[in-house]
Design a protein around this motif. Structure first.
Motif, PDB file in Angstrom:
ATOM      1  N   PHE A 295       0.840  -1.185   0.000  1.00  0.00           N
ATOM      2  CA  PHE A 295       0.000   0.000   0.000  1.00  0.00           C
ATOM      3  C   PHE A 295       0.881   1.242   0.000  1.00  0.00           C
ATOM      4  N   THR A 296       0.321   2.357  -0.462  1.00  0.00           N
ATOM      5  CA  THR A 296       1.053   3.623  -0.414  1.00  0.00           C
ATOM      6  C   THR A 296       1.037   4.154   1.012  1.00  0.00           C
ATOM      7  N   SER A 297       2.057   4.934   1.354  1.00  0.00           N
ATOM      8  CA  SER A 297       2.059   5.621   2.629  1.00  0.00           C
ATOM      9  C   SER A 297       1.061   6.771   2.577  1.00  0.00           C
ATOM     10  N   MET A 298       0.503   7.138   3.723  1.00  0.00           N
ATOM     11  CA  MET A 298      -0.523   8.183   3.769  1.00  0.00           C
ATOM     12  C   MET A 298       0.023   9.439   4.441  1.00  0.00           C
ATOM     13  N   PRO A 299      -0.317  10.651   3.929  1.00  0.00           N
ATOM     14  CA  PRO A 299      -1.016  10.846   2.659  1.00  0.00           C
ATOM     15  C   PRO A 299      -0.064  10.625   1.484  1.00  0.00           C
ATOM     16  N   PHE A 300      -0.634  10.242   0.339  1.00  0.00           N
ATOM     17  CA  PHE A 300       0.142   9.991  -0.873  1.00  0.00           C
ATOM     18  C   PHE A 300      -0.260  11.029  -1.913  1.00  0.00           C
ATOM     19  N   THR A 301       0.737  11.721  -2.471  1.00  0.00           N
ATOM     20  CA  THR A 301       0.470  12.745  -3.493  1.00  0.00           C
ATOM     21  C   THR A 301       1.039  12.286  -4.822  1.00  0.00           C
ATOM     22  N   ARG A 302       0.205  12.260  -5.848  1.00  0.00           N
ATOM     23  CA  ARG A 302       0.659  11.848  -7.166  1.00  0.00           C
ATOM     24  C   ARG A 302       1.487  12.971  -7.778  1.00  0.00           C
ATOM     25  N   GLU A 303       2.676  12.622  -8.305  1.00  0.00           N
ATOM     26  CA  GLU A 303       3.627  13.632  -8.743  1.00  0.00           C
ATOM     27  C   GLU A 303       3.169  14.385  -9.985  1.00  0.00           C
ATOM     28  N   ASP A 304       2.460  13.704 -10.911  1.00  0.00           N
ATOM     29  CA  ASP A 304       2.177  14.344 -12.194  1.00  0.00           C
ATOM     30  C   ASP A 304       1.177  15.482 -12.102  1.00  0.00           C
ATOM     31  N   ASP A 305       0.186  15.380 -11.188  1.00  0.00           N
ATOM     32  CA  ASP A 305      -0.834  16.428 -11.148  1.00  0.00           C
ATOM     33  C   ASP A 305      -1.188  16.887  -9.736  1.00  0.00           C
ATOM     34  N   GLY A 306      -0.494  16.359  -8.706  1.00  0.00           N
ATOM     35  CA  GLY A 306      -0.732  16.813  -7.345  1.00  0.00           C
ATOM     36  C   GLY A 306      -1.951  16.222  -6.675  1.00  0.00           C
ATOM     37  N   THR A 307      -2.638  15.257  -7.314  1.00  0.00           N
ATOM     38  CA  THR A 307      -3.790  14.623  -6.686  1.00  0.00           C
ATOM     39  C   THR A 307      -3.363  13.972  -5.373  1.00  0.00           C
ATOM     40  N   GLN A 308      -4.130  14.225  -4.303  1.00  0.00           N
ATOM     41  CA  GLN A 308      -3.768  13.717  -2.981  1.00  0.00           C
ATOM     42  C   GLN A 308      -4.712  12.600  -2.572  1.00  0.00           C
ATOM     43  N   PHE A 309      -4.127  11.550  -2.019  1.00  0.00           N
ATOM     44  CA  PHE A 309      -4.890  10.394  -1.571  1.00  0.00           C
ATOM     45  C   PHE A 309      -4.691  10.229  -0.070  1.00  0.00           C
ATOM     46  N   ASN A 310      -5.783  10.371   0.684  1.00  0.00           N
ATOM     47  CA  ASN A 310      -5.757  10.137   2.118  1.00  0.00           C
ATOM     48  C   ASN A 310      -6.288   8.762   2.464  1.00  0.00           C
ATOM     49  N   LEU A 311      -6.667   8.000   1.436  1.00  0.00           N
ATOM     50  CA  LEU A 311      -7.077   6.610   1.609  1.00  0.00           C
ATOM     51  C   LEU A 311      -5.970   5.716   1.067  1.00  0.00           C
ATOM     52  N   PRO A 312      -5.752   4.540   1.659  1.00  0.00           N
ATOM     53  CA  PRO A 312      -4.689   3.652   1.169  1.00  0.00           C
ATOM     54  C   PRO A 312      -4.907   3.290  -0.300  1.00  0.00           C
ATOM     55  N   GLN A 313      -3.838   3.334  -1.059  1.00  0.00           N
ATOM     56  CA  GLN A 313      -3.876   2.942  -2.466  1.00  0.00           C
ATOM     57  C   GLN A 313      -3.120   1.632  -2.638  1.00  0.00           C
ATOM     58  N   LEU A 314      -3.625   0.757  -3.482  1.00  0.00           N
ATOM     59  CA  LEU A 314      -3.009  -0.547  -3.696  1.00  0.00           C
ATOM     60  C   LEU A 314      -1.828  -0.419  -4.645  1.00  0.00           C
ATOM     61  N   ARG A 315      -0.696  -1.018  -4.279  1.00  0.00           N
ATOM     62  CA  ARG A 315       0.470  -1.092  -5.149  1.00  0.00           C
ATOM     63  C   ARG A 315       0.476  -2.437  -5.865  1.00  0.00           C
ATOM     64  N   ILE A 316       0.783  -2.404  -7.149  1.00  0.00           N
ATOM     65  CA  ILE A 316       0.846  -3.624  -7.953  1.00  0.00           C
ATOM     66  C   ILE A 316       2.198  -3.655  -8.650  1.00  0.00           C
ATOM     67  N   SER A 317       2.947  -4.738  -8.461  1.00  0.00           N
ATOM     68  CA  SER A 317       4.293  -4.888  -9.013  1.00  0.00           C
ATOM     69  C   SER A 317       4.276  -5.936 -10.115  1.00  0.00           C
ATOM     70  N   PRO A 318       5.353  -5.986 -10.931  1.00  0.00           N
ATOM     71  CA  PRO A 318       5.398  -6.991 -12.005  1.00  0.00           C
ATOM     72  C   PRO A 318       5.318  -8.409 -11.462  1.00  0.00           C
ATOM     73  N   ASP A 319       4.669  -9.275 -12.209  1.00  0.00           N
ATOM     74  CA  ASP A 319       4.593 -10.698 -11.880  1.00  0.00           C
ATOM     75  C   ASP A 319       5.673 -11.418 -12.676  1.00  0.00           C
ATOM     76  N   PRO A 320       6.716 -11.941 -12.001  1.00  0.00           N
ATOM     77  CA  PRO A 320       7.807 -12.584 -12.745  1.00  0.00           C
ATOM     78  C   PRO A 320       7.364 -13.785 -13.558  1.00  0.00           C
ATOM     79  N   ALA A 321       6.188 -14.321 -13.243  1.00  0.00           N
ATOM     80  CA  ALA A 321       5.703 -15.473 -14.010  1.00  0.00           C
ATOM     81  C   ALA A 321       5.305 -15.084 -15.431  1.00  0.00           C
TER      82      ALA A 321
END
Length: 599
Positions: A520-546
């Motif tokens: 999950f993202t740390s709170m608060p999380f601010t998106r770099e491209d447009d400054g959108t702020q998230f005070n709710l946990p956001q799910l992180r998804i990483s590459p699946d090596p399979a």
């Protein structure tokens, strides 16, 4: 020291001229690891993503082994199947690197990969066009090309990516012209350098990627897919300039949009058909629009239409009668009239919007009520046919039109909200929220809503081909979403198998790709491209090596991440990063709560 190599190599010991005891090791390879004596004629074939060749010596049997100095000479001319000399040298006066010497040959025969089709970036503000489509109305773009080094050695500053001469000629026939003239400021803004007509790729180690940009003018291009052949060259010389591994072919997509003066409709053409669009309402970024407004400079006085026509007729008649006239008079008459004609463009810059009194810097605008019709080149069967969201992504064409509406002065006359064709209206924009979930609700007026329980499986024209059910098929989703508590429990348990963390999404840019829920993202999380702020946990998804796929690319926003084991939707994708490669998404449970949605 050690020599790092990449891929599959053949190593043959050709010399062993030493006074001390020597040996060498292969470490980190998928196959071929071990410790070996420097026997002339010994032949090995190690292979792996990245591995080390290390030579060692010792002064007496009871002494510890020490690393020898090493060097690699790839040869006087660059070649795909590298034929290099590798040498090791003990600490003795003669540094000939012949204490152990290998003839090393790269066997994989690969050089580069371009994993995604090149995409359009506007030259004015480096804004990526929707889904990377090149729209002829805006003319010149930077063509972004993502390149991965798949070779056995790093690319250097001598390695450049270029568009082949044959491809440049073919593109010109299709109305696309490659522009090789670059200013220093342009190159600096894109973080790249140019050698000749190519763009420098190095330094770039194998497995790493870099995006380089070419400049192309598509204003006269035919609305279809155009193939571009890229070639990797070494500007200091190549032993195999025609080697097929140096060349990669990719398609770019071109649309052509204009206004039908008879109906006032915006008409967008692509290879698969024509979309005709009627605008009824539009949402405007008023805050930034007001911030960027300036009073327009006073227009030049425009002569009356009849006066201009009379003067032009008399001048042309004098020319036909053989009387001496200044041809520039004709140009001045046309320029005086035409540049002050009707339209919403900035009087000094036709690409900037204006309302007549104020001139504006470009700002965002999005149609909220509109209607459209689609005429495919190849008719479909049935009353409705398939949802027209496949190649060339009719929904993306609507985004292209949204970009053009306030940026292209030639289209401003189409911003008449007087259309009321209820039979063709597909819906309206409802509640929306940017912070915390970055989502919007669209209320649909047609039967198309019945098909939203499915997503596209892998399509045959996509880069990734790891389908779930069937190629060119569809995937039916579960009717319930996966709750946040269940996701948190899976991530909190270190013994959770990857199979329970696997997710997939069907995105507009990358198609069907897979990933692993990783945190999950740390709170608060601010998106770099447009400054959108998230005070709710956001799910992180990483590459699946399979699967070995990129998690996402720009243009995938709005796709749904689905739990692979159960088919339940989990989260709404909204952003991603290249370094590290990962995606970020809002939990659907939060989206539904914030937008007051129930299933």
């Amino acid at each position: 020291m050690s020599i790092q190599l990449f891929g599959r190599w053949n190593l043959e010991v050709t010399k062993a001229i030493h006074n001390l005891e020597n040996r060498f090791q292969v470490q980190g390879a998928d196959s071929g690891n071990g410790t070996f004596p420097p026997t002339v004629g010994l032949n090995l074939t190690p292979a792996g993503t990245a591995w080390l060749l290390t030579a060692e010596y010792r002064e007496a049997t009871a002494q510890p082994w020490k690393s020898s100095d090493m060097m690699i000479d790839p040869g006087p001319l660059d070649r795909v199947d590298i034929q290099a000399t590798i040498g090791a040298e003990d600490p003795l006066p003669s540094r000939d690197f012949e204490d152990i010497q290998w003839a090393a040959r790269y066997l994989d025969g690969t050089l580069l990969e371009i994993p995604h089709r090149p995409y359009a970036v506007r030259t004015q503000d480096l804004f990526q066009m929707p889904d990377g489509i090149f729209e002829t109305a805006l003319g010149t773009y930077y063509m972004a090309v993502r390149v991965v080094n798949r070779w056995g050695l790093p690319f250097t500053s001598d390695h450049v990516l270029n568009i082949s001469a044959a491809s440049r000629a073919a593109l010109a026939v299709g109305g696309i012209h490659v522009i090789d003239a670059w200013s220093h400021a342009e190159l600096t803004s894109l973080g790249q350098s140019q050698r000749g007509t190519g763009m420098v790729l190095g330094p770039l180690v194998p497995g790493s990627a870099r995006t380089v940009y070419f400049k192309i003018d598509v204003s006269a291009a035919a609305p279809r897919k155009h193939e571009v052949e890229f070639v990797l060259q070494n500007v200091t010389g190549m032993a195999d300039p025609l080697h097929p591994a140096r060349r990669v072919r990719k398609q770019i997509f071109v649309s052509r949009t204009a206004v039908d003066p008879q109906t006032g409709e915006i008409v967008a053409e692509v290879q698969e058909g024509t979309l005709r669009f009627k605008l009824r309402e539009i949402a405007i970024d008023r805050k930034n629009g007001r911030k960027g407004r300036k009073r327009c400079p006073p227009p030049r006085r425009r002569p009356g239409e009849k006066d201009v026509r009379d003067r032009l007729r008399h001048t042309l008649q004098a020319l036909l009668d053989g009387r001496p006239i200044d041809p520039c008079v004709i140009q001045e008459l046309l320029a005086c009239y035409c540049t002050q004609g009707p339209g919403g463009g900035h009087p000094l810059d036709p690409m900037r919007p204006t309302d007549g009194r104020f001139c504006y810097d470009p700002f965002f605008a999005f149609p909220t009520r509109f209607s459209y019709t689609i005429t495919p080149r190849v008719p479909f069967e049935g009353q409705y046919g398939p949802i027209p969201f496949q190649d060339p992504w009719w929904k993306v064409l609507l985004l292209v039109i949204a970009v053009l509406l306030l940026l292209a002065g030639a289209l401003s006359e189409a911003a008449d909200v007087a259309y009321h064709d209820e039979d063709l209206v597909i819906g309206s924009l409802g509640r929306s929220q940017q912070n915390d979930v970055d989502a919007a609700l669209c209320v649909l007026d047609t039967d198309r809503a019945l098909g939203f329980g499915q997503v596209l499986d892998v399509q045959s024209n996509e880069d990734n081909q790891n389908f779930e059910n069937a190629l060119d098929g569809q995937i039916t989703l579960a009717s319930t979403i996966m709750p946040i508590a269940e996701v948190m429990a899976l991530l909190a348990d270190p013994n959770t198998p990857d199979a329970q963390l696997q997710v997939f999404k069907s995105g507009a840019t990358t198609g069907l790709t897979h990933g692993l829920m990783s945190g999950f993202t740390s709170m608060p999380f601010t998106r770099e491209d447009d400054g959108t702020q998230f005070n709710l946990p956001q799910l992180r998804i990483s590459p699946d090596p399979a699967f070995g796929e990129n998690v996402s690319r720009p243009g995938d926003s709005g796709s749904i991440w689905v739990h692979r084991a159960t088919g339940r939707p989990v989260a709404l994708h909204h952003s991603g990063t290249d370094d590290p490669d990962r995606a970020t998404a809002s939990f659907l449970e939060d989206v539904f709560k914030q937008l007051k949605v129930t299933l």
